[in-house]
Design an enzyme around this catalytic site. Structure first.
Site, PDB file in Angstrom:
ATOM      1  N   ILE A  39       0.840  -1.200   0.000  1.00 56.31           N
ATOM      2  CA  ILE A  39       0.000   0.000   0.000  1.00 56.31           C
ATOM      3  C   ILE A  39       0.874   1.248   0.000  1.00 56.31           C
ATOM      4  O   ILE A  39       0.579   2.248  -0.662  1.00 56.31           O
ATOM      5  CB  ILE A  39      -0.974  -0.031   1.200  1.00 56.31           C
ATOM      6  CG1 ILE A  39      -1.822  -1.293   1.119  1.00 56.31           C
ATOM      7  CG2 ILE A  39      -1.869   1.201   1.199  1.00 56.31           C
ATOM      8  CD1 ILE A  39      -2.546  -1.669   2.373  1.00 56.31           C
ATOM      9  N   ASN A  91       9.966  -6.517   4.961  1.00 59.00           N
ATOM     10  CA  ASN A  91       8.876  -7.228   4.275  1.00 59.00           C
ATOM     11  C   ASN A  91       8.602  -6.614   2.906  1.00 59.00           C
ATOM     12  O   ASN A  91       7.469  -6.549   2.443  1.00 59.00           O
ATOM     13  CB  ASN A  91       7.598  -7.170   5.156  1.00 59.00           C
ATOM     14  CG  ASN A  91       6.525  -8.124   4.653  1.00 59.00           C
ATOM     15  OD1 ASN A  91       6.832  -9.141   4.013  1.00 59.00           O
ATOM     16  ND2 ASN A  91       5.277  -7.786   4.898  1.00 59.00           N
ATOM     17  N   SER A 110      -7.389  -0.610  10.384  1.00 58.01           N
ATOM     18  CA  SER A 110      -8.033  -1.728   9.702  1.00 58.01           C
ATOM     19  C   SER A 110      -9.450  -1.938  10.214  1.00 58.01           C
ATOM     20  O   SER A 110      -9.737  -1.707  11.391  1.00 58.01           O
ATOM     21  CB  SER A 110      -7.224  -3.005   9.952  1.00 58.01           C
ATOM     22  OG  SER A 110      -7.941  -4.150   9.519  1.00 58.01           O
ATOM     23  N   TYR A 140      -2.316  -9.024  15.972  1.00 58.85           N
ATOM     24  CA  TYR A 140      -2.245  -8.025  14.892  1.00 58.85           C
ATOM     25  C   TYR A 140      -3.394  -7.032  15.040  1.00 58.85           C
ATOM     26  O   TYR A 140      -3.184  -5.818  15.090  1.00 58.85           O
ATOM     27  CB  TYR A 140      -2.306  -8.691  13.521  1.00 58.85           C
ATOM     28  CG  TYR A 140      -2.751  -7.758  12.426  1.00 58.85           C
ATOM     29  CD1 TYR A 140      -4.063  -7.781  11.958  1.00 58.85           C
ATOM     30  CD2 TYR A 140      -1.876  -6.836  11.883  1.00 58.85           C
ATOM     31  CE1 TYR A 140      -4.489  -6.900  10.969  1.00 58.85           C
ATOM     32  CE2 TYR A 140      -2.290  -5.953  10.892  1.00 58.85           C
ATOM     33  CZ  TYR A 140      -3.613  -6.000  10.448  1.00 58.85           C
ATOM     34  OH  TYR A 140      -4.029  -5.119   9.469  1.00 58.85           O
ATOM     35  N   LYS A 165      -3.663  -2.778  16.188  1.00 67.81           N
ATOM     36  CA  LYS A 165      -4.378  -1.699  15.484  1.00 67.81           C
ATOM     37  C   LYS A 165      -5.310  -0.971  16.463  1.00 67.81           C
ATOM     38  O   LYS A 165      -5.378   0.257  16.481  1.00 67.81           O
ATOM     39  CB  LYS A 165      -5.189  -2.251  14.316  1.00 67.81           C
ATOM     40  CG  LYS A 165      -4.353  -2.794  13.155  1.00 67.81           C
ATOM     41  CD  LYS A 165      -3.454  -1.722  12.556  1.00 67.81           C
ATOM     42  CE  LYS A 165      -2.670  -2.263  11.372  1.00 67.81           C
ATOM     43  NZ  LYS A 165      -1.691  -1.294  10.859  1.00 67.81           N
ATOM     44  N   ARG A 221     -11.172 -21.170   8.635  1.00 66.96           N
ATOM     45  CA  ARG A 221      -9.935 -20.684   9.254  1.00 66.96           C
ATOM     46  C   ARG A 221     -10.310 -20.022  10.573  1.00 66.96           C
ATOM     47  O   ARG A 221     -11.196 -19.172  10.615  1.00 66.96           O
ATOM     48  CB  ARG A 221      -9.234 -19.683   8.325  1.00 66.96           C
ATOM     49  CG  ARG A 221      -7.981 -19.053   8.875  1.00 66.96           C
ATOM     50  CD  ARG A 221      -7.230 -18.247   7.840  1.00 66.96           C
ATOM     51  NE  ARG A 221      -7.983 -17.031   7.472  1.00 66.96           N
ATOM     52  CZ  ARG A 221      -7.493 -16.112   6.626  1.00 66.96           C
ATOM     53  NH1 ARG A 221      -6.335 -16.281   6.028  1.00 66.96           N
ATOM     54  NH2 ARG A 221      -8.203 -15.027   6.349  1.00 66.96           N
ATOM     55  N   GLU A 222      -9.591 -20.399  11.619  1.00 66.80           N
ATOM     56  CA  GLU A 222      -9.854 -19.848  12.960  1.00 66.80           C
ATOM     57  C   GLU A 222      -9.838 -18.321  12.933  1.00 66.80           C
ATOM     58  O   GLU A 222      -8.927 -17.721  12.367  1.00 66.80           O
ATOM     59  CB  GLU A 222      -8.765 -20.362  13.927  1.00 66.80           C
ATOM     60  CG  GLU A 222      -8.947 -19.942  15.388  1.00 66.80           C
ATOM     61  CD  GLU A 222     -10.172 -20.597  16.020  1.00 66.80           C
ATOM     62  OE1 GLU A 222     -10.513 -21.715  15.592  1.00 66.80           O
ATOM     63  OE2 GLU A 222     -10.815 -19.961  16.887  1.00 66.80           O
TER      64      GLU A 222
HETATM   65  C1  WQD Z   1     -10.357 -12.868   2.992  1.00 66.43           C
HETATM   66  C2  WQD Z   1     -11.327 -14.030   2.828  1.00 66.43           C
HETATM   67  C3  WQD Z   1     -10.759 -15.981   4.102  1.00 66.43           C
HETATM   68  C4  WQD Z   1      -7.098 -16.954   1.927  1.00 66.43           C
HETATM   69  C5  WQD Z   1      -6.965  -9.660   6.867  1.00 66.43           C
HETATM   70  C6  WQD Z   1      -6.797  -8.661   7.982  1.00 66.43           C
HETATM   71  C7  WQD Z   1      -7.007  -7.271   7.438  1.00 66.43           C
HETATM   72  C8  WQD Z   1      -6.032  -7.039   6.338  1.00 66.43           C
HETATM   73  C9  WQD Z   1      -6.270  -8.075   5.217  1.00 66.43           C
HETATM   74  C10 WQD Z   1      -3.654  -6.695   6.279  1.00 66.43           C
HETATM   75  C11 WQD Z   1     -11.630 -14.736   4.154  1.00 66.43           C
HETATM   76  C12 WQD Z   1     -10.699 -16.255   2.608  1.00 66.43           C
HETATM   77  C13 WQD Z   1      -8.254 -16.305   2.322  1.00 66.43           C
HETATM   78  C14 WQD Z   1      -7.180 -18.280   1.417  1.00 66.43           C
HETATM   79  C15 WQD Z   1      -9.541 -18.238   1.700  1.00 66.43           C
HETATM   80  N1  WQD Z   1      -4.711  -7.129   6.878  1.00 66.43           N
HETATM   81  N2  WQD Z   1      -9.454 -16.945   2.202  1.00 66.43           N
HETATM   82  N3  WQD Z   1      -8.409 -18.874   1.317  1.00 66.43           N
HETATM   83  O1  WQD Z   1      -8.721 -12.114   6.786  1.00 66.43           O
HETATM   84  O2  WQD Z   1     -10.410 -10.627   5.547  1.00 66.43           O
HETATM   85  O3  WQD Z   1      -8.300  -9.618   6.419  1.00 66.43           O
HETATM   86  O4  WQD Z   1      -6.091  -9.382   5.804  1.00 66.43           O
HETATM   87  O5  WQD Z   1      -3.546  -5.963   5.336  1.00 66.43           O
HETATM   88  O6  WQD Z   1      -6.762  -6.342   8.481  1.00 66.43           O
HETATM   89  O7  WQD Z   1      -7.774  -8.901   8.978  1.00 66.43           O
HETATM   90  O8  WQD Z   1      -8.208 -11.157   4.488  1.00 66.43           O
HETATM   91  O9  WQD Z   1      -7.502 -12.138   2.346  1.00 66.43           O
HETATM   92  O10 WQD Z   1      -6.860 -13.335   4.505  1.00 66.43           O
HETATM   93  O11 WQD Z   1      -9.227 -13.361   3.727  1.00 66.43           O
HETATM   94  O12 WQD Z   1     -10.653 -18.812   1.619  1.00 66.43           O
HETATM   95  O13 WQD Z   1      -6.163 -18.929   1.037  1.00 66.43           O
HETATM   96  O14 WQD Z   1     -10.731 -15.002   1.976  1.00 66.43           O
HETATM   97  O15 WQD Z   1     -11.350 -17.088   4.787  1.00 66.43           O
HETATM   98  O16 WQD Z   1     -12.997 -15.153   4.147  1.00 66.43           O
HETATM   99  P1  WQD Z   1      -8.997 -10.960   5.874  1.00 66.43           P
HETATM  100  P2  WQD Z   1      -7.863 -12.527   3.739  1.00 66.43           P
END
Ligand code: WQD
Length: 342
Positions: free
Chosen positions: A13, A36, A125, A150, A154, A296-297
């Site tokens: 970003i 990173n 976030s 994490y 925030k 996913r937990e």
């Molecule tokens: C999105 C959806 C997963 C991977 C987190 C943080 C947020 C921001 C973005 C950093 C969910 C599903 C994902 C996969 C899947 N952090 N998924 N298979 O968890 O909404 O947000 O990351 O920038 O602050 O909370 O993002 O992309 O991990 O997941 O099914 O291999 O996709 O279950 O429903 P999330 P995500």
């Protein structure tokens, strides 16, 4: 062209925000410890904007270096603070890394400005909302107990910022609550560069489509949603970057709402994971190899943002839709396959 410090400016970003700051007539200055991200992103940014941004490599957790830098750069009038650890899963395994990195860097930056005015934009976030009580979720919604260290960093960072803005008269602060950033610059020269196995959905989709991953595992489809898949507010990273420029401008104009404010940065639209996959298949012209696996937990079931406040007070609104998000992410994945960074 006033100088804006972008911490974490070689990141996903951050790099897109550096481009949009330049386009808006600012001079971005990057600090990044490259923990990173890849220094070659500076060359990629130069290909887009025609100049290589000023870059300083050090860790903001180093109070001596941080203080010395700020003292030596009195012409920096604004800061956009991205530099932080951001992997939800990793934060559960290594909470001390997250609390140390995310808080020491923030406190060192803030302390460096104890005697001078600063406009400060913070990368927050929607994770602070947890599973919202109502949707679309607005900024007045209660902050819920974080489900990961994490997310907790925030939430606590927002509290630190609000208390700082209220206790001292020289800090003007905006926290931007991102929903799900996806996509890439339309030049396909910068984009998301996950370290190792992607944790987030979009890079896993594009790496599967390009053949880098065998298949995408969708974490559950038995949720209480119309199609059973989780719902997210995906936002194009370029729209997200532009929200940061809008926040700097609002702070420069003197935010009438006061010295601390939060804004949702999303589209206001919720798409299910399945809808995102289908949108990707449409723009890529190829089926995606995915299967549904266990949940996913800690995953939120449904979250998407109310963006009225951002539209009315920040003067910003997302313009790019889901297909542009998918096509730009795919173009970037193909670019980086043919032009790998060292
Ligand atoms: C999105 C959806 C997963 C991977 C987190 C943080 C947020 C921001 C973005 C950093 C969910 C599903 C994902 C996969 C899947 N952090 N998924 N298979 O968890 O909404 O947000 O990351 O920038 O602050 O909370 O993002 O992309 O991990 O997941 O099914 O291999 O996709 O279950 O429903 P999330 P995500």
């Amino acid at each position: 062209m006033s100088k804006i410090l972008v911490t974490g400016g070689t990141g996903y970003i951050g790099s897109h925000t550096v481009v949009e700051l330049h386009n808006a007539g600012y001079t971005p200055v990057i600090i990044d410890n490259l923990s990173n991200s890849n220094i070659q992103i500076l060359d990629q940014i130069e290909k887009i904007i025609g100049v290589k941004p000023e870059f300083h490599q050090f860790d903001l957790c180093d109070v001596t270096k941080t203080t010395a830098f700020i003292e030596a750069n009195p012409d920096i009038k604004g800061i956009i603070h991205f530099a932080a650890s951001k992997a939800v899963g990793e934060s559960v395994l290594d909470p001390l890394k997250y609390y140390h990195n995310n808080f020491f860097s923030l406190i060192n930056l803030l302390n460096s400005y104890r005697d001078k005015p600063i406009n400060f934009v913070f990368s927050s976030s929607c994770t602070v909302y947890g599973e919202p009580d109502y949707l679309p979720v607005d900024e007045a919604a209660p902050v819920k107990k974080a489900t990961s260290p994490y997310g907790n960093t925030k939430q606590i960072a927002e509290e630190i910022l609000e208390e700082t803005a209220n206790a001292y008269d020289n800090y003007n602060i905006i926290a931007l609550r991102y929903f799900n950033p996806v996509g890439a610059h339309d030049s396909a020269l910068i984009g998301e560069l996950p370290n190792g196995v992607p944790q987030n959905l979009l890079p896993f989709i594009t790496q599967t489509a390009i053949g880098k991953r065998e298949k995408l595992t969708v974490f559950g489809n038995d949720f209480d949603t119309p199609d059973g898949f989780c719902i997210r507010d995906f936002i194009h990273v370029v729209d997200l970057a532009k929200a940061h420029v809008a926040a700097i401008k609002l702070l420069e104009a003197g935010n009438p709402a006061g010295k601390y404010d939060t804004f949702n940065v999303g589209t206001g639209n919720g798409y299910s994971v399945l809808e995102a996959i289908k949108a990707f298949e449409k723009v890529s012209g190829q089926p995606l190899n995915y299967e549904v696996g266990p949940r996913r937990e800690g995953d939120i079931v449904k979250v998407y943002g109310d963006v009225v406040k951002s539209t009315e007070k920040l003067g910003w609104k997302a313009e790019l839709g889901i297909e542009e998000m998918m096509s730009s992410a795919w173009a970037w994945e193909k670019y980086i396959k043919d032009n790998p960074l060292d």
